[in-house]
Write an enzyme that holds these catalytic residues in place. Structure first.
Site, short mmCIF file in Angstrom:
data_model
loop_
_atom_site.label_atom_id
_atom_site.label_comp_id
_atom_site.label_asym_id
_atom_site.label_seq_id
_atom_site.Cartn_x
_atom_site.Cartn_y
_atom_site.Cartn_z
N LYS A 1 5.03 -6.53 1.13
CA LYS A 1 4.74 -5.07 1.26
C LYS A 1 3.49 -5.24 2.21
CE LYS A 1 1.79 -5.66 -2.71
NZ LYS A 1 1.48 -5.30 -4.27
N ARG B 1 -0.91 2.47 -14.04
CA ARG B 1 -0.99 2.60 -12.59
C ARG B 1 0.43 3.16 -12.35
NH1 ARG B 1 -2.04 -1.94 -8.06
NH2 ARG B 1 -0.05 -2.01 -8.57
N HIS C 1 3.86 -4.83 -14.20
CA HIS C 1 2.85 -5.41 -13.65
C HIS C 1 1.82 -5.71 -14.57
CE1 HIS C 1 1.34 -6.69 -9.53
NE2 HIS C 1 0.63 -5.80 -9.43
N ARG D 1 7.65 -12.69 -9.23
CA ARG D 1 7.53 -11.57 -8.24
C ARG D 1 6.14 -11.82 -7.44
NH1 ARG D 1 7.64 -7.49 -11.43
NH2 ARG D 1 5.46 -7.07 -11.10
N TYR E 1 -27.04 -5.89 18.36
CA TYR E 1 -27.66 -4.52 17.96
C TYR E 1 -28.74 -4.95 17.05
CZ TYR E 1 -23.86 -1.78 20.05
OH TYR E 1 -22.85 -1.40 20.80
N CYS F 1 -20.24 -6.68 16.05
CA CYS F 1 -20.13 -5.29 16.67
C CYS F 1 -18.67 -5.08 16.40
CB CYS F 1 -20.55 -5.23 18.30
SG CYS F 1 -22.11 -6.18 18.44
N MET F 2 -18.36 -3.87 17.19
CA MET F 2 -16.90 -3.34 16.89
C MET F 2 -15.82 -4.16 17.72
SD MET F 2 -15.65 0.43 18.49
CE MET F 2 -16.70 1.46 17.60
N ASP F 3 -16.48 -4.71 18.99
CA ASP F 3 -15.47 -5.61 19.98
C ASP F 3 -16.00 -7.19 20.13
OD1 ASP F 3 -14.57 -3.07 20.76
OD2 ASP F 3 -16.53 -2.89 21.53
C1 LIG Z 1 1.59 -6.67 -4.94
C2 LIG Z 1 2.47 -6.64 -6.16
C3 LIG Z 1 3.03 -7.92 -6.38
C4 LIG Z 1 2.54 -9.16 -5.94
O1 LIG Z 1 0.91 -9.40 -6.37
P1 LIG Z 1 0.30 -10.88 -5.92
O2 LIG Z 1 -0.86 -10.81 -6.59
O3 LIG Z 1 0.25 -10.75 -4.45
O4 LIG Z 1 1.10 -11.98 -6.30
C5 LIG Z 1 3.93 -8.14 -7.57
N1 LIG Z 1 4.24 -7.02 -8.30
C6 LIG Z 1 3.86 -5.78 -7.84
C7 LIG Z 1 4.38 -4.55 -8.61
C8 LIG Z 1 3.08 -5.37 -6.79
O5 LIG Z 1 2.61 -4.10 -6.51
#
Ligand SMILES: *Cc1c(COP(=O)(O)O)cnc(C)c1O
Length: 398
Positions: A55, A153, A185, A241, A284, A331-333
């Protein structure tokens, strides 16, 4: 699943090292062989099949190349938050199983079904929308149940569970959906001994039994993020995962680095070198005043590119094999580095490493995160702006 044989030829390799001609001013280099090696390490620790989470554009590393490298390294599946992230992987020709788990009201479930994405469901409302989309396209949707076992969540809420499970069983009977996975999760995965981890797993396993009783036993169950994969083998089910570990960061640093190596390096070309006299202020607000005559270098990297301004005065950059302090405000850049009275042997056009694997003495994304009171996830996903991403290795040869 993509095997190493079907992986496309190596992506354009980045120049081999600092100071290469043709290297853009500000580069995020991602070593795909390191991604593949990390995937192998995590998979070996898990001892199960593995979904690699790509992701947020592969945690800022590039979802498509990372996905290929992780699959070559031993991941069997991919996971993303948004359907459009999954569709982008499909559009790039990736045919591994992809699970998607964050959907708003306007989520395009019909496209997800046509693209053969596994849709993880967090509510009965989402299930109903997927059923409608499946009827519309005339295909069975592959779904995963995302169960809320305590994170509060995403995920199907406990109070909604009985109704949701019954609706899912009915939808399965009429073949508008086919249940494949059950996932949850963890809220405290990075605290391996936290009692909530085990409590969440108990709730999870009991939900799997509920589904089996309804005649829709999930084919695959998965709980463990990176932290749990590395520290709680008892929480591995059919799959793990992990995300961050694949990119080379340990979410449980006090338990070690597990041999993982950060895959990302941020480097910039020295744009300008100039002398500054004792007593003169730099950048700055003149937050830094040269204590003695010195020479400074300007690097074309700033907060617009993901270098946090709140790191001002706390960055240390590596140029060649020497480490120099960044001074004054970021700074920004641009940002300024103190080379010392002798100029440190640095010339315009040299490359400075802002963060990397740490093996050359440079800071790591974890060092930055520690200085800022955040986590390395936020640093690596925040790289952007004008930095150009380049790849090393193919991820398929190692
Ligand atoms: C982002 C995410 C993960 C991975 O988590 P890590 O801490 O980066 O291993 C696994 N499952 C779900 C649902 C997530 O949102």
């Amino acid at each position: 699943m993509i095997t190493s044989d079907s992986v496309e030829p190596a992506l354009p390799a980045a120049p081999a090292g600092a100071g290469d001609v043709g290297c853009p001013a500000l580069v995020t280099t991602v070593d795909l062989d390191v991604i593949a090696a990390n995937a192998r390490i995590v998979r070996d620790i898990a001892g199960t099949d593995m979904i690699t989470v790509v992701k947020a554009d592969g945690y800022g590393h590039g979802a498509v190349p990372v996905a290929r490298a992780a699959l070559a390294g031993g991941a069997s599946e991919l996971g993303v938050a948004w359907i459009k992230e999954g569709r982008a992987l499909r559009a790039a020709g990736i045919d591994a199983h992809i699970t998607t788990w964050l959907h708003t009201n306007d989520a395009d479930f019909a496209d997800a079904i046509v693209d053969d994405l596994d849709i993880a469901l967090s509510s009965t409302r989402q299930l109903e929308a997927v059923i409608a989309a499946a009827r519309q396209v005339g295909r069975t949707a592959t779904v995963t149940v995302k169960l809320d076992t305590g994170l509060h969540r995403s995920g199907v809420a406990e109070r909604e569970w009985a109704d949701f499970a019954a609706a899912l069983a009915a939808a399965s009977a009429e073949e508008s959906v086919q249940l494949r996975g059950l996932m949850t999760h963890l809220a405290c995965g990075d605290e391996p001994d936290h009692p909530l981890n085990t409590e969440q797993a108990i709730r999870f396993d009991s939900a799997a039994v509920d589904l089996a009783r309804l005649g829709i036993a999930p084919q695959v169950c998965h709980i463990a993020n990176s932290a749990a994969t590395l520290t709680r083998p008892d929480l591995a089910r059919d799959l793990v995962r992990p995300g961050i570990a694949i990119y080379g960061y340990s979410p449980v640093p006090d338990r070690g680095d597990f041999g993982l190596r950060p895959a990302m390096t941020l480097s910039a070309e020295v744009a300008l070198i100039k002398p500054v006299a004792a007593g003169e202020g730099v950048s700055y607000g003149h937050a830094w005043i040269a204590p003695a005559d010195t020479v400074v270098a300007v690097l074309p990297a700033g907060y617009a590119d993901g270098v946090p301004r709140s790191l001002s005065g706390r960055l240390r950059v590596r140029i060649g094999d020497r480490i120099f302090d960044q001074v004054g405000r970021i700074c920004m850049d641009q940002l300024v580095v103190d080379l010392g009275a002798d100029g440190g042997g640095v010339t315009e056009g040299d490359r400075a490493v802002l963060f990397g694997a740490g093996t050359g003495g440079e800071q790591t994304a974890t060092d930055w995160a520690d200085l800022l009171g955040t986590i390395d996830y936020e640093i690596v996903t925040g790289m952007g702006g004008r930095s150009v991403r380049q790849y090393r290795g193919g991820g398929s040869h190692g």
